[in-house]
Design an enzyme around this catalytic site. Structure first.
Site, PDB file in Angstrom:
ATOM      1  N   TYR A 106       0.072 -13.084  -1.015  1.00  0.00           N
ATOM      2  CA  TYR A 106       0.598 -12.726  -2.335  1.00  0.00           C
ATOM      3  C   TYR A 106       1.892 -11.931  -2.171  1.00  0.00           C
ATOM      4  O   TYR A 106       2.138 -11.324  -1.134  1.00  0.00           O
ATOM      5  CB  TYR A 106      -0.435 -11.964  -3.171  1.00  0.00           C
ATOM      6  CG  TYR A 106      -1.082 -10.768  -2.513  1.00  0.00           C
ATOM      7  CD1 TYR A 106      -0.467  -9.530  -2.481  1.00  0.00           C
ATOM      8  CD2 TYR A 106      -2.347 -10.878  -1.931  1.00  0.00           C
ATOM      9  CE1 TYR A 106      -1.081  -8.431  -1.901  1.00  0.00           C
ATOM     10  CE2 TYR A 106      -2.974  -9.791  -1.342  1.00  0.00           C
ATOM     11  CZ  TYR A 106      -2.325  -8.565  -1.338  1.00  0.00           C
ATOM     12  OH  TYR A 106      -2.930  -7.484  -0.754  1.00  0.00           O
TER      13      TYR A 106
ATOM     14  N   ARG B  41       0.828  -1.221   0.000  1.00  0.00           N
ATOM     15  CA  ARG B  41       0.000   0.000   0.000  1.00  0.00           C
ATOM     16  C   ARG B  41       0.855   1.260   0.000  1.00  0.00           C
ATOM     17  O   ARG B  41       0.537   2.237  -0.658  1.00  0.00           O
ATOM     18  CB  ARG B  41      -0.888   0.044   1.245  1.00  0.00           C
ATOM     19  CG  ARG B  41      -1.916  -1.039   1.338  1.00  0.00           C
ATOM     20  CD  ARG B  41      -2.547  -1.010   2.723  1.00  0.00           C
ATOM     21  NE  ARG B  41      -3.328   0.189   2.902  1.00  0.00           N
ATOM     22  CZ  ARG B  41      -4.621   0.293   2.615  1.00  0.00           C
ATOM     23  NH1 ARG B  41      -5.270  -0.752   2.177  1.00  0.00           N
ATOM     24  NH2 ARG B  41      -5.261   1.407   2.790  1.00  0.00           N
TER      25      ARG B  41
END
Ligand SMILES: Cc1cc2nc3c(=O)[nH]c(=O)nc-3n(C[C@H](O)[C@H](O)[C@H](O)COP(=O)(O)OP(=O)(O)OC[C@H]3O[C@@H](n4cnc5c(N)ncnc54)[C@H](O)[C@@H]3O)c2cc1C
Length: 392
Positions: free
Chosen positions: A215, A106
């Site tokens: 992931y 992020r």
């Protein structure tokens, strides 16, 4: 004359809106409450619908430098470890949708939006600028910050997240509600994991009343892991970064298969995030009033089970810029066009994410039906053309 926009909130949605709107000639001022522009240590998946927009904003290379581009998404049973279904990504996604499927930290996504804004003409970024109030009249919107600063613009955008004050002032429709789902999240260097646990794929593990998603991020060097379990959240629901009880998490995973238990056991540092949402949007009126509009989680907070919350904020930003690019259209009309263009797609994604939560955590007959459908339909279930094709 260029339109002046006050953007409340400098998260992924606010910065995306600033970039998209400045690219169509608007003059932007962003007001962010925090002391610095930062994002949590966690990952986000970006479907090709989102990557396509970032590419269009000139961020292709910046994204390629920091993201990972997994070749495969696999769904596995958390109980047996068996593969239930899979979706080819990589070249297949590019061929089908004209852009990649990316996974990114992020903070890296936020930083590349910020880098696109810094030094840009007509963009001013204000930190420590919590907006307390605003009022609109027939020609403009004024705002007031906690630090005493006042500003006036042609329109105001509430990109102030799940607990949006702009939304409360505008719609007075109460607070978001707790879903009873708790997200434990961790980021771990792949090099610190045993070889067998390292992975460049997206893996979704489905178990009764739980699921885990993992992931790669940071060019594949780190692994993002999110484990979602059911239970009550203690502490301030508006706070995203609670310390997590690792023993509790590990005991929730006690009945899962050895490879998943090994992954959870290999990670020491977890943070906890209670998931709060609203019901799906019911109409364009939920996007704002007059010269004030909402964007991202302020407008349509959603469960992360379609991995599209930030993606929808980025799609909103692009749609807003398109609605504002013609100066001849009055601001309230342009914002009305933006709301009409966006609400149904957001409502669909919100509803689908809620449904995915039930399917992911299914028990009994529903679980059996899910696994059978996945076996029978495989990629056809996972490849969501309506979503990944995007809106342009
Ligand atoms: C566990 C989890 C996993 C997720 N995974 C994905 C994923 O894989 N893919 C994806 O697309 N999405 C994902 N999401 C969703 C995504 O994180 C959010 O939808 C997205 O970050 C929302 O961005 P935003 O800018 O709208 O809000 P926020 O990120 O909340 O930003 C709001 C900003 O406004 C500021 N602010 C608030 N009030 C004021 C005020 N009064 N004045 C000034 N500033 C203010 C805040 O400080 C903050 O910086 C996930 C979410 C969760 C919980």
């Amino acid at each position: 004359m260029a339109r002046r926009i006050s953007i409340i909130g400098g998260g992924i949605g606010g910065l995306a809106a600033a970039l998209a709107c400045s690219q169509v000639g608007s003059v932007i001022e962003v007001f962010e409450a925090a002391k610095e522009f930062t994002e949590l240590g966690a990952g986000v998946q970006l479907g090709p619908n989102v990557v396509k927009i970032l590419d269009g904003w000139g961020l292709h290379e910046a994204l390629a430098a920091v993201a990972a581009f997994p070749e495969r998404l696999q769904v596995r049973s958390a109980s047996s470890g068996r593969e239930l279904g899979a979706l080819r990504l990589g070249a297949n996604t590019v061929q089908r949708y004209g852009a990649s499927y990316a996974t990114i930290h992020r903070a890296d996504l936020h930083a590349l939006l910020l880098a696109g804004l810094i030094g840009r003409d007509g963009v001013q970024l204000n930190l420590q600028s919590e907006v307390l109030a605003f009022e609109q009249d027939a020609t403009s919107v004024g705002l007031q910050c906690a630090n005493g600063r006042q500003a006036r613009a042609d329109l105001l955008l509430g990109a102030d997240g799940l607990w949006s004050r702009v939304r409360q002032t505008l719609l007075r429709d109460g607070a978001p509600f707790a879903t009873g789902h708790l997200a434990y999240r961790a980021l771990v260097a792949q090099s610190s994991l045993p070889e067998i646990l390292r992975s460049q794929r997206i893996t979704v593990w489905l178990g009764p009343q739980l699921h885990v998603v993992q992931y790669p991020v940071r060019g594949g060097e780190w692994l993002n892991v999110v484990a979602v379990v059911e239970g009550p959240m203690r502490g301030d629901p508006a706070y995203w970064d609670h310390s997590a009880d690792v023993v509790k998490l590990r005991s929730s995973m006690a009945r899962t298969c050895a490879p998943l238990r090994d992954l959870i056991a290999a990670v020491d540092h977890w943070r906890l995030w209670g998931l709060n949402i609203r019901v799906p949007m019911k109409g364009p009126h939920e996007f704002g009033r007059g010269r004030v509009a909402l964007l991202g989680d302020a407008a349509h907070p959603m469960l992360p089970y379609l991995a599209q919350g930030a993606g929808m904020a980025i799609e909103d930003a692009q749609a807003l810029a398109m609605a504002l690019r013609n100066d001849a259209v009055a601001v309230p009309d342009a914002l009305g066009n933006y709301a009409r263009a966006r609400w149904q797609r957001n409502a669909r994604v919100q509803a689908r994410a809620i449904r995915n939560g039930r399917i992911f955590h299914a028990t009994g007959l529903m679980r059996w039906g899910r696994d059978a459908a996945m076996k029978l339909l495989g990629e056809r279930l996972l490849d969501m053309d309506w979503l990944y094709r995007g809106t342009s």
